[in-house]
Scaffold this active site. Sequence first.
Site, PDB file in Angstrom:
ATOM      1  N   ASP A  38       0.876  -1.155   0.000  1.00 52.60           N
ATOM      2  CA  ASP A  38       0.000   0.000   0.000  1.00 52.60           C
ATOM      3  C   ASP A  38       0.917   1.209   0.000  1.00 52.60           C
ATOM      4  OD1 ASP A  38      -2.382   1.596   0.500  1.00 52.60           O
ATOM      5  OD2 ASP A  38      -1.510   1.911   2.472  1.00 52.60           O
ATOM      6  N   ASP A 235      -1.255  -0.494   6.263  1.00 49.70           N
ATOM      7  CA  ASP A 235      -1.318   0.104   7.599  1.00 49.70           C
ATOM      8  C   ASP A 235      -2.695   0.600   8.000  1.00 49.70           C
ATOM      9  OD1 ASP A 235      -1.584   2.175   5.868  1.00 49.70           O
ATOM     10  OD2 ASP A 235      -0.091   3.459   6.794  1.00 49.70           O
ATOM     11  N   ASP A 239      -6.877  -1.090   4.283  1.00 51.38           N
ATOM     12  CA  ASP A 239      -6.072  -2.202   3.791  1.00 51.38           C
ATOM     13  C   ASP A 239      -6.500  -3.544   4.375  1.00 51.38           C
ATOM     14  OD1 ASP A 239      -4.457  -0.335   2.476  1.00 51.38           O
ATOM     15  OD2 ASP A 239      -3.229  -0.066   4.276  1.00 51.38           O
TER      16      ASP A 239
HETATM   17  P1  ADP Z   1      -4.090   4.728   0.349  1.00 51.87           P
HETATM   18  O1  ADP Z   1      -4.316   3.531  -0.498  1.00 51.87           O
HETATM   19  O2  ADP Z   1      -3.160   5.712  -0.273  1.00 51.87           O
HETATM   20  O3  ADP Z   1      -3.739   4.392   1.762  1.00 51.87           O
HETATM   21  P2  ADP Z   1      -6.893   5.257   0.991  1.00 51.87           P
HETATM   22  O4  ADP Z   1      -7.639   4.199   0.260  1.00 51.87           O
HETATM   23  O5  ADP Z   1      -6.791   5.118   2.443  1.00 51.87           O
HETATM   24  O6  ADP Z   1      -5.462   5.544   0.340  1.00 51.87           O
HETATM   25  O7  ADP Z   1      -7.546   6.660   0.678  1.00 51.87           O
HETATM   26  C1  ADP Z   1      -7.668   7.125  -0.637  1.00 51.87           C
HETATM   27  C2  ADP Z   1      -7.834   8.606  -0.661  1.00 51.87           C
HETATM   28  O8  ADP Z   1      -8.993   8.971   0.117  1.00 51.87           O
HETATM   29  C3  ADP Z   1      -6.692   9.356  -0.012  1.00 51.87           C
HETATM   30  O9  ADP Z   1      -5.642   9.580  -0.926  1.00 51.87           O
HETATM   31  C4  ADP Z   1      -7.383  10.637   0.397  1.00 51.87           C
HETATM   32  O10 ADP Z   1      -7.515  11.499  -0.718  1.00 51.87           O
HETATM   33  C5  ADP Z   1      -8.770  10.175   0.793  1.00 51.87           C
HETATM   34  N1  ADP Z   1      -8.889   9.939   2.249  1.00 51.87           N
HETATM   35  C6  ADP Z   1      -9.039   8.760   2.892  1.00 51.87           C
HETATM   36  N2  ADP Z   1      -9.144   8.928   4.221  1.00 51.87           N
HETATM   37  C7  ADP Z   1      -9.030  10.252   4.454  1.00 51.87           C
HETATM   38  C8  ADP Z   1      -9.063  11.076   5.629  1.00 51.87           C
HETATM   39  N3  ADP Z   1      -9.212  10.586   6.867  1.00 51.87           N
HETATM   40  N4  ADP Z   1      -8.924  12.403   5.460  1.00 51.87           N
HETATM   41  C9  ADP Z   1      -8.765  12.927   4.232  1.00 51.87           C
HETATM   42  N5  ADP Z   1      -8.725  12.218   3.103  1.00 51.87           N
HETATM   43  C10 ADP Z   1      -8.863  10.901   3.191  1.00 51.87           C
HETATM   44 MG    MG Z   2      -2.972   3.461   3.369  1.00 56.40          MG
END
Ligand code: ADP
Ligand code: MG
Length: 290
Positions: A38, A235, A239
Amino acid sequence: ATPTAVMVGTGLGASHGVLIKGGQSLENTHKVNCVVFDKTGTVNAKLLKTMEPQQFYELIAATEVNSEHPLAKAIVEHAKTFWEEGDKSIWPEARDFVSVPGHGVKAMVRDREILIGNKSLMLQHNMNIPEDAENILAQAEKMAQTGILVSFDREVTGVLAISDPLKPGVREVISILKSMKVMSIMVTGDNLGTAESIAKEVGIGTIIAEANPEQKAEKVKDLQALGYTVAMVGDGINDSPALAVADVGMAIGAGTDIAIEAADIVLMKSNLEDVITAIDLSRKTFFRIR
Ligand code: ADP
Ligand code: MG
């Protein structure tokens, strides 16, 4: 391997901060030939556009303090820097907090509706993305930063650019894995532009971007169907479905409790090098005594 060898292996892991949950996890790890990362890591948020900073940060920190996402932690930490020591932990209360995995968060603070997340979160709520916000997002992407939109009462009022300083050594980890005949892939909920710049920086050739938690898990299954034994390193809550379906789920120790629970191995030092430590240890345990 004998039970004793497995015990020794697990104990050695623990002494290196690699927590292996049971003999089966250790055994599965020696067969791993594909690691899915990730796009993990954090931080330093930069406010590019806003109203009065304290007012702005108070509202977003009050919202993000309810989220376990690494981005949320980064944002709250950054917000704190706008307050004097002593009074910085006092955020107003957020009501109706909702997390939209893979997209962002939502809450009511001081009777205003706060949305923080990616473009699709805003589009889901029928919002227009102003041109200047689009420009800042595009600029952030080019710099391998994650651009996050902030809206108050359905109006975009700010953009946060969060850079994800890759831990030194990630590039090396990828190249050592390659020499061990282990392929590396990156999956992320982040946009393709950011994902591509980061992948290029660390030497990962294959990326899956804009993947929600279910799609991350699907990707792992696809790789398994192709015959790969897959380790997933992640993390966040987002995920955990992928960690659960992987042959070996590896959680970063600094990650969220749910990820740690879903994993077979916890990298307590939050050090990506320990992906190698785990595979190495398992290979030594299971190749030696067969
Ligand atoms: P990654 O695979 O990079 O860990 P996530 O699936 O967790 O990403 O999240 C995808 C996108 O959703 C992030 O890049 C962000 O734009 C948005 N996002 C997720 N959770 C949050 C949060 N708590 N605050 C702000 N943006 C968030
Ligand atoms: Mg992540």
